[in-house]
Enzyme design. Structure first.
Site, short mmCIF file in Angstrom:
data_model
loop_
_atom_site.label_atom_id
_atom_site.label_comp_id
_atom_site.label_asym_id
_atom_site.label_seq_id
_atom_site.Cartn_x
_atom_site.Cartn_y
_atom_site.Cartn_z
CE1 TYR A 1 -4.16 -1.70 5.90
CE2 TYR A 1 -3.07 0.34 5.22
CZ TYR A 1 -3.69 -0.86 4.90
OH TYR A 1 -3.82 -1.21 3.57
CB THR B 1 -0.91 0.01 1.25
OG1 THR B 1 -1.42 1.33 1.46
CG2 THR B 1 -0.16 -0.39 2.52
CD GLU C 1 -2.32 5.24 4.45
OE1 GLU C 1 -2.14 5.48 5.64
OE2 GLU C 1 -2.65 6.12 3.63
CE LYS D 1 -2.24 -4.27 4.17
NZ LYS D 1 -2.59 -5.25 3.13
P1 NDP Z 1 -11.64 -4.61 2.16
O1 NDP Z 1 -11.62 -4.08 3.56
O2 NDP Z 1 -12.79 -4.30 1.27
O3 NDP Z 1 -11.52 -6.22 2.21
C1 NDP Z 1 -10.70 -6.85 3.16
C2 NDP Z 1 -10.90 -8.35 3.03
O4 NDP Z 1 -10.09 -9.00 4.01
C3 NDP Z 1 -12.34 -8.82 3.30
O5 NDP Z 1 -12.63 -9.89 2.44
C4 NDP Z 1 -12.27 -9.29 4.73
O6 NDP Z 1 -13.26 -10.25 5.08
C5 NDP Z 1 -10.90 -9.94 4.72
N1 NDP Z 1 -10.35 -10.14 6.06
C6 NDP Z 1 -10.20 -9.23 7.04
N2 NDP Z 1 -9.66 -9.81 8.14
C7 NDP Z 1 -9.47 -11.12 7.83
C8 NDP Z 1 -8.97 -12.23 8.54
N3 NDP Z 1 -8.58 -12.13 9.81
N4 NDP Z 1 -8.91 -13.43 7.91
C9 NDP Z 1 -9.34 -13.56 6.64
N5 NDP Z 1 -9.85 -12.54 5.91
C10 NDP Z 1 -9.90 -11.33 6.51
O7 NDP Z 1 -10.27 -4.17 1.49
P2 NDP Z 1 -9.95 -3.81 -0.06
O8 NDP Z 1 -10.59 -4.81 -0.92
O9 NDP Z 1 -10.18 -2.37 -0.27
O10 NDP Z 1 -8.37 -4.01 -0.07
C11 NDP Z 1 -7.78 -5.28 -0.35
C12 NDP Z 1 -6.36 -5.30 0.19
O11 NDP Z 1 -5.60 -4.28 -0.43
C13 NDP Z 1 -6.23 -5.05 1.69
O12 NDP Z 1 -5.14 -5.81 2.14
C14 NDP Z 1 -5.89 -3.56 1.79
O13 NDP Z 1 -5.19 -3.30 2.96
C15 NDP Z 1 -5.03 -3.40 0.55
N6 NDP Z 1 -5.03 -2.09 -0.07
C16 NDP Z 1 -6.21 -1.49 -0.42
C17 NDP Z 1 -6.21 -0.29 -1.09
C18 NDP Z 1 -7.48 0.40 -1.48
O14 NDP Z 1 -7.42 1.60 -1.81
N7 NDP Z 1 -8.62 -0.29 -1.51
C19 NDP Z 1 -4.93 0.37 -1.46
C20 NDP Z 1 -3.75 -0.38 -1.06
C21 NDP Z 1 -3.82 -1.56 -0.41
P3 NDP Z 1 -14.74 -9.81 5.61
O15 NDP Z 1 -15.55 -9.50 4.38
O16 NDP Z 1 -15.18 -11.00 6.36
O17 NDP Z 1 -14.54 -8.58 6.47
P1 GDR Z 2 -6.97 5.80 3.57
O1 GDR Z 2 -8.50 5.89 3.14
O2 GDR Z 2 -6.75 6.11 4.99
O3 GDR Z 2 -6.21 6.60 2.56
O4 GDR Z 2 -6.69 4.23 3.40
P2 GDR Z 2 -9.73 6.67 3.78
O5 GDR Z 2 -10.74 6.76 2.71
O6 GDR Z 2 -10.15 6.06 5.08
O7 GDR Z 2 -9.13 8.12 4.12
C1 GDR Z 2 -8.63 8.97 3.11
C2 GDR Z 2 -8.38 10.36 3.70
O8 GDR Z 2 -9.64 10.97 3.99
C3 GDR Z 2 -9.56 11.60 5.24
N1 GDR Z 2 -10.91 11.73 5.82
C4 GDR Z 2 -11.70 10.73 6.21
N2 GDR Z 2 -11.54 9.39 6.12
C5 GDR Z 2 -12.56 8.60 6.56
N3 GDR Z 2 -12.45 7.27 6.45
N4 GDR Z 2 -13.72 9.12 7.09
C6 GDR Z 2 -13.90 10.46 7.20
O9 GDR Z 2 -14.94 10.91 7.68
C7 GDR Z 2 -12.86 11.31 6.72
N5 GDR Z 2 -12.72 12.64 6.64
C8 GDR Z 2 -11.54 12.89 6.08
C9 GDR Z 2 -8.64 10.70 6.06
O10 GDR Z 2 -8.15 11.38 7.20
C10 GDR Z 2 -7.59 10.36 5.00
O11 GDR Z 2 -6.62 11.35 4.96
C11 GDR Z 2 -7.16 3.51 2.26
C12 GDR Z 2 -7.41 2.07 2.71
O12 GDR Z 2 -8.06 1.39 1.64
C13 GDR Z 2 -6.12 1.36 3.03
O13 GDR Z 2 -6.38 -0.03 3.25
C14 GDR Z 2 -5.16 1.51 1.84
O14 GDR Z 2 -3.93 0.89 2.15
C15 GDR Z 2 -4.96 2.99 1.51
O15 GDR Z 2 -6.22 3.56 1.22
C16 GDR Z 2 -4.06 3.17 0.31
#
Ligand code: NDP
Ligand code: GDR
Length: 356
Positions: A163, A139, A141, A167
């Site tokens: 987090y 990520t 992050e 990671k």
């Molecule tokens: P989601 O939160 O939508 O999905 C997370 C998944 O992980 C779900 O299927 C969840 O299951 C599963 N999970 C959580 N805890 C466990 C556990 N203990 N054992 C098995 N499965 C588990 O995340 P995204 O799809 O958005 O992201 C996918 C991956 O990519 C994550 O690792 C995230 O950190 C990473 N990532 C995401 C980004 C983004 O912008 N979306 C950017 C960079 C990295 P359940 O449905 O049961 O909760």
């Molecule tokens: P992020 O995503 O932390 O970048 O992680 P998120 O959408 O939670 O926050 C993005 C930015 O928005 C600001 N923010 C708020 N965020 C949330 N959730 N709720 C609010 O009300 C709000 N107001 C402002 C946050 O402070 C932050 O700066 C996501 C996740 O998918 C991670 O798993 C992944 O690794 C990174 O993106 C890349």
């Protein structure tokens, strides 16, 4: 097991999440047998992949097969890998919410850090380290308090949350297993990617859901935290293709995947409101800043301190030239198209089911 180049068996951890669901669709279309690990929950957690069952009405499985397991339970990982003998593993499972990781930091480390080494060791235990291709969901992050803008594969890491720290361990354990055991293991350093399937408490989805509700007269005001944070937001559908492409290369490597554009949370809010015909005028500063309807003066956005993070990531902007040059990946969805896709979907969802 005899090597059979025609076998295409993928195992996805996190298949029920945003990315897992798009990746499962993508791989099924490519002719893979897709297996997913799901957690036992007190109610079904398969809404995003429901349509991929052979018969969604009675959860009858076809080419997508689901197995109970958990990233905190090594034996479940070993059992699944040993039974299905995957050719590709996509490790997407994580406690993926940055703010939540401050509250459940130990659990986040268990799943997001130790979970990754459990999975890598499960592959070795099953004797598949020479044949399996492994993708890990790393990520942006990791860059945290970013040392340079834009960020690329050489930019130093400076994690800013439990987090990101978890990671960070995962990133390096993937690199280490690649070097120590010659495993085909890749880190995809993905910048934020969103979609109509984004979890409801990430900022983009929270904004599009709330604006849909405000537009339909179901909600008065949208409460947010840091409006000035900048993110490089792409569409999840584009990003799952990059995951697959990484595993189709001859050598394993780590790649940044990003759009190369950054926008503030405020800009996202403005464009999403424009989509329902409202222009936002900002007033005040810091926690007193509000967003008003330029025509009516109604307050539509306000700040709530509870959404501020103890340590914030201010600016993310990715440089994905390496992936573009190596395997021609580039995003196809623009920022405005992303907002439109999410707004269309939430307007439809909220008009059908206001309690969604
Ligand atoms: P989601 O939160 O939508 O999905 C997370 C998944 O992980 C779900 O299927 C969840 O299951 C599963 N999970 C959580 N805890 C466990 C556990 N203990 N054992 C098995 N499965 C588990 O995340 P995204 O799809 O958005 O992201 C996918 C991956 O990519 C994550 O690792 C995230 O950190 C990473 N990532 C995401 C980004 C983004 O912008 N979306 C950017 C960079 C990295 P359940 O449905 O049961 O909760
Ligand atoms: P992020 O995503 O932390 O970048 O992680 P998120 O959408 O939670 O926050 C993005 C930015 O928005 C600001 N923010 C708020 N965020 C949330 N959730 N709720 C609010 O009300 C709000 N107001 C402002 C946050 O402070 C932050 O700066 C996501 C996740 O998918 C991670 O798993 C992944 O690794 C990174 O993106 C890349």
């Amino acid at each position: 097991m005899a090597t059979d180049d025609s076998r295409r068996v993928a195992l996805i951890t996190g298949i029920t999440g945003q990315d897992g669901s798009y990746l499962a669709e993508f791989l099924l279309e490519k002719g893979y047998h897709v297996h997913g690990i799901i957690r036992r929950a007190s109610s079904f957690n398969t809404a995003r992949i429901q349509h991929l069952y052979e018969d969604p009405k009675c959860h009858r499985q076809g080419k997508m097969k689901l197995h109970y397991g958990d990233m905190t339970d090594s034996s479940s990982l070993i059992k699944v890998i040993s039974a299905i003998q995957p050719t590709e593993i996509y490790n997407l499972a994580a406690q993926s919410h940055v703010m939540v990781s401050f509250e459940v930091s130990e659990y986040t480390a268990e799943v997001d850090a130790v979970g990754t080494v459990r999975l890598l060791d499960a592959i070795r235990t099953c004797g598949l380290e020479k044949s399996v291709k492994f993708y890990h969901a790393s990520t942006s992050e990791l860059y945290g308090k970013a040392k340079e803008v834009p960020q690329n594969e050489k930019t130093p890491f400076y994690p800013r949350s439990p987090y990101a720290c978890a990671k960070l361990y995962s990133f390096w354990i993937v690199v280490n297993y690649r070097e120590a055991y010659n495993m085909f293991a890749c880190n995809g350093i993905l910048f934020n990617h969103e979609s109509p399937r984004r979890g409801e408490n990430f900022v983009t989805r929270k904004v599009t859901r709330s604006i849909a509700k405000i537009h339909l007269g179901l909600q008065d005001v949208l409460e947010l935290g840091n409006l000035d944070a900048k993110r490089d937001w792409g569409h999840a559908k584009d990003y799952v293709e990059a995951m697959w492409l990484m595993l189709q290369q001859t050598q394993p490597d780590d790649y940044v995947i990003a759009t190369g554009e950054t926008h503030t949370v405020k800009e996202f809010v403005e464009i999403a409101f424009q989509y329902v015909g409202r222009t936002i005028k900002w007033q005040g500063e810091g926690v007193n800043e509000t967003g008003q309807d330029a025509q009516t003066g109604q307050t539509l956005v306000r700040i709530n301190r509870k959404f501020f993070r103890p340590t914030e990531v201010d600016v993310l902007l990715g440089d994905s030239s390496k992936a573009r040059n190596k395997f021609g990946w580039k995003p196809t969805v623009t920022f405005k198209e992303l907002v439109k896709d999410m707004m269309d979907s939430d307007l439809e969802l909220m008009s059908k089911n206001p309690n969604a």
